[in-house]
Design an enzyme around this catalytic site. Structure first.
Site, short mmCIF file in Angstrom:
data_model
loop_
_atom_site.label_atom_id
_atom_site.label_comp_id
_atom_site.label_asym_id
_atom_site.label_seq_id
_atom_site.Cartn_x
_atom_site.Cartn_y
_atom_site.Cartn_z
N ARG A 213 148.54 16.32 59.44
CA ARG A 213 149.18 16.94 58.27
C ARG A 213 149.85 15.86 57.42
O ARG A 213 149.77 15.88 56.18
CB ARG A 213 150.22 17.99 58.71
CG ARG A 213 149.60 19.29 59.19
CD ARG A 213 150.65 20.37 59.41
NE ARG A 213 151.39 20.23 60.66
CZ ARG A 213 151.04 20.79 61.82
NH1 ARG A 213 149.96 21.53 61.90
NH2 ARG A 213 151.77 20.61 62.91
N PHE A 229 141.36 27.56 56.65
CA PHE A 229 141.92 27.83 57.99
C PHE A 229 143.36 27.32 58.00
O PHE A 229 143.76 26.51 58.83
CB PHE A 229 141.10 27.14 59.09
CG PHE A 229 139.63 27.47 59.08
CD1 PHE A 229 139.15 28.64 59.66
CD2 PHE A 229 138.71 26.60 58.50
CE1 PHE A 229 137.80 28.94 59.66
CE2 PHE A 229 137.35 26.90 58.49
CZ PHE A 229 136.88 28.06 59.08
N ASP A 251 143.07 31.86 54.75
CA ASP A 251 143.11 32.24 56.17
C ASP A 251 142.91 33.76 56.25
O ASP A 251 143.18 34.48 55.29
CB ASP A 251 144.46 31.86 56.79
CG ASP A 251 144.38 31.71 58.30
OD1 ASP A 251 144.36 30.56 58.80
OD2 ASP A 251 144.34 32.74 59.01
N ASP A 301 140.10 23.13 58.99
CA ASP A 301 140.70 23.04 60.34
C ASP A 301 140.43 24.33 61.11
O ASP A 301 141.35 25.10 61.37
CB ASP A 301 142.20 22.77 60.20
CG ASP A 301 142.86 22.51 61.55
OD1 ASP A 301 142.14 22.16 62.51
OD2 ASP A 301 144.09 22.67 61.65
N CYS A 341 138.40 21.22 67.06
CA CYS A 341 139.27 21.22 68.24
C CYS A 341 138.50 21.72 69.46
O CYS A 341 139.10 22.13 70.45
CB CYS A 341 140.51 22.07 67.99
SG CYS A 341 140.17 23.79 67.64
#
Ligand code: SAH
Length: 396
Positions: A213, A229, A251, A301, A341
């Site tokens: 970030r 996201f 989102d 993300d 991730c």
């Protein structure tokens, strides 16, 4: 007497390299009748002692090693020492936040145990039978090491099912039985972020992305930023603080987007240049492409797309799709932050997927930075699976 697990010949190799997992297929026989979560001794086919482990009778990972030292005793004090060691590691990391991962499971030699610290709240996820079995010892250790902290449990995670455990959310300790506040304000790199410990994702926040970030700030001044996201808008907040001209958070979660507005207000950042879109990213990116909307900086993300080896290729198509669309709606000279991730997707394959996406979009890109999970989510050398979060910063 602890029960003993004898492995098949040759199946001790990974344990000799201090990798903590014993799969069901590696086991020749079990001597004794261990209950779920109880400590067992692991032995090679030749009878060599290898480690003390927690027994998970229902899981494919049938045992997870607590210790490779035969003179250790797995008791409450053992957990206190392990958590103290994890704390000492974090104390030396100069983390730019009062919220960080205190215990990162296998990476801290505490399989199944995740503990995040949000200011004066500790939030535990106990995801294996062994972790569940030692709950009281873990709470006692945390109360000793962090007397100022209250403790909450967020074990509402699907993987507990594989262990035969139900989801669990509960208060573990606080003065007067007080529950966590609806919004707990943490500070990260000088910015205030509201966290919902009881109802937010994971333990409340994506602490692993703290440094990434911050990395967006180099590229954000005067720019139009799409934060796809976004969750509670972390990347967008950092971008706005660095002088972004406009931030669009995208989102599916309405409460997360609502928190993004609160975060801007709390940091005295204007909400006039902030747009929140509650929409599916795949669809929204397509619409942007068709309508000709373009961005200088794009963040992708997404949540974990790969949950088993079987769906790796399908997940790759998902990663490729969003990256291809992002390349197409990135202004010339723009910057793309793209993440995965999924621990089961290697950094190498992720880069290849992004390269294929850029090729399909006819947008040759340069990798200008590589990002990883923060240092409070360390990668243990004998547990390479602990490296799960990879990011690429690309310049179009
Ligand atoms: N970047 C965030 C963390 C993102 S977590 C941060 O720094 O805090 C992934 C987010 O993707 C979650 O908030 C989830 O609600 C959202 N999400 C998952 N699938 C989605 C989809 N198909 N479209 C839009 N958002 C989605």
């Amino acid at each position: 007497m602890v029960a003993t697990i004898h492995l098949l010949a040759g199946k001790e190799k990974s344990l000799r390299r201090l990798h903590p997992w014993v799969f069901s297929g590696a086991i020749a026989r079990v001597k004794g009748n261990p209950a779920a979560g109880e400590t067992v001794s692991i032995h090679s086919a030749d009878g060599d002692w290898l480690g003390y482990a927690a027994w998970s009778p229902q899981s494919q990972i049938r045992a997870r090693v607590w210790s490779f030292q035969q003179n250790d005793t797995i008791n409450a004090d053992f957990f206190k020492q392990r958590i103290a060691a994890a704390k000492a590691l974090r104390d030396g990391l100069n983390i730019q936040s009062n919220a960080y991962r205190l215990v990162a499971a296998e990476a801290d030699q505490l399989p199944g145990i995740t503990i995040d610290k949000y200011d004066n709240w500790l939030v535990c996820q106990l995801l294996s039978t062994g972790a569940d079995y030692w709950r009281d010892a873990i709470v006692a250790a945390l109360r000793d090491l962090f007397p100022e902290c209250s403790i909450f449990e967020r074990s509402d995670v699907d993987v507990r099912q594989k262990e035969g455990l139900q989801p669990l959310v509960q208060l573990l300790h606080s003065d007067n039985g007080e529950l966590p506040p609806a919004t707990l304000w943490i500070e990260e790199h000088g910015l205030q972020l509201g966290v919902d410990i009881q109802g937010g994702h994971k333990t409340g926040y994506y602490l692993d992305q703290r440094d990434s970030r911050a990395a967006i700030q180099k590229y954000a001044a005067g720019k139009r930023v799409l934060n796809a996201f976004s969750y509670t808008g972390g990347f967008g907040l950092y971008a706005a603080a660095a002088g972004a001209a406009e931030v669009v958070n995208l989102d599916v979660s309405a409460p997360a987007l609502e928190q993004a507005v609160q975060n801007h207000t709390r940091n005295q950042l204007s909400n006039d240049t902030l747009t929140n879109l509650q929409e599916d990213v795949f669809e929204a990116l397509r619409k942007f492409h068709q309508s000709g909307e373009r961005f200088d900086v794009i963040v992708l993300d997404p949540p974990k797309f790969v949950d088993s080896k079987a769906n790796l290729m399908r997940a790759c198509r998902g990663y490729k799709d969003i990256n291809r669309l992002a390349c197409m709606i990135l202004k010339p000279g723009g910057t793309l932050f793209t993440f995965s991730c999924s621990g089961l997707l290697s950094g190498e394959l992720f880069q290849k997927v992004v390269a294929d996406a850029a090729l399909d979009a006819k947008r040759p890109m340069h990798i200008i930075e590589r990002l990883f999970q923060g240092a409070d989510h360390p990668v243990r050398t004998n547990f390479p699976e602990s490296l799960y979060l990879k990011g690429l910063v690309l310049r179009g």
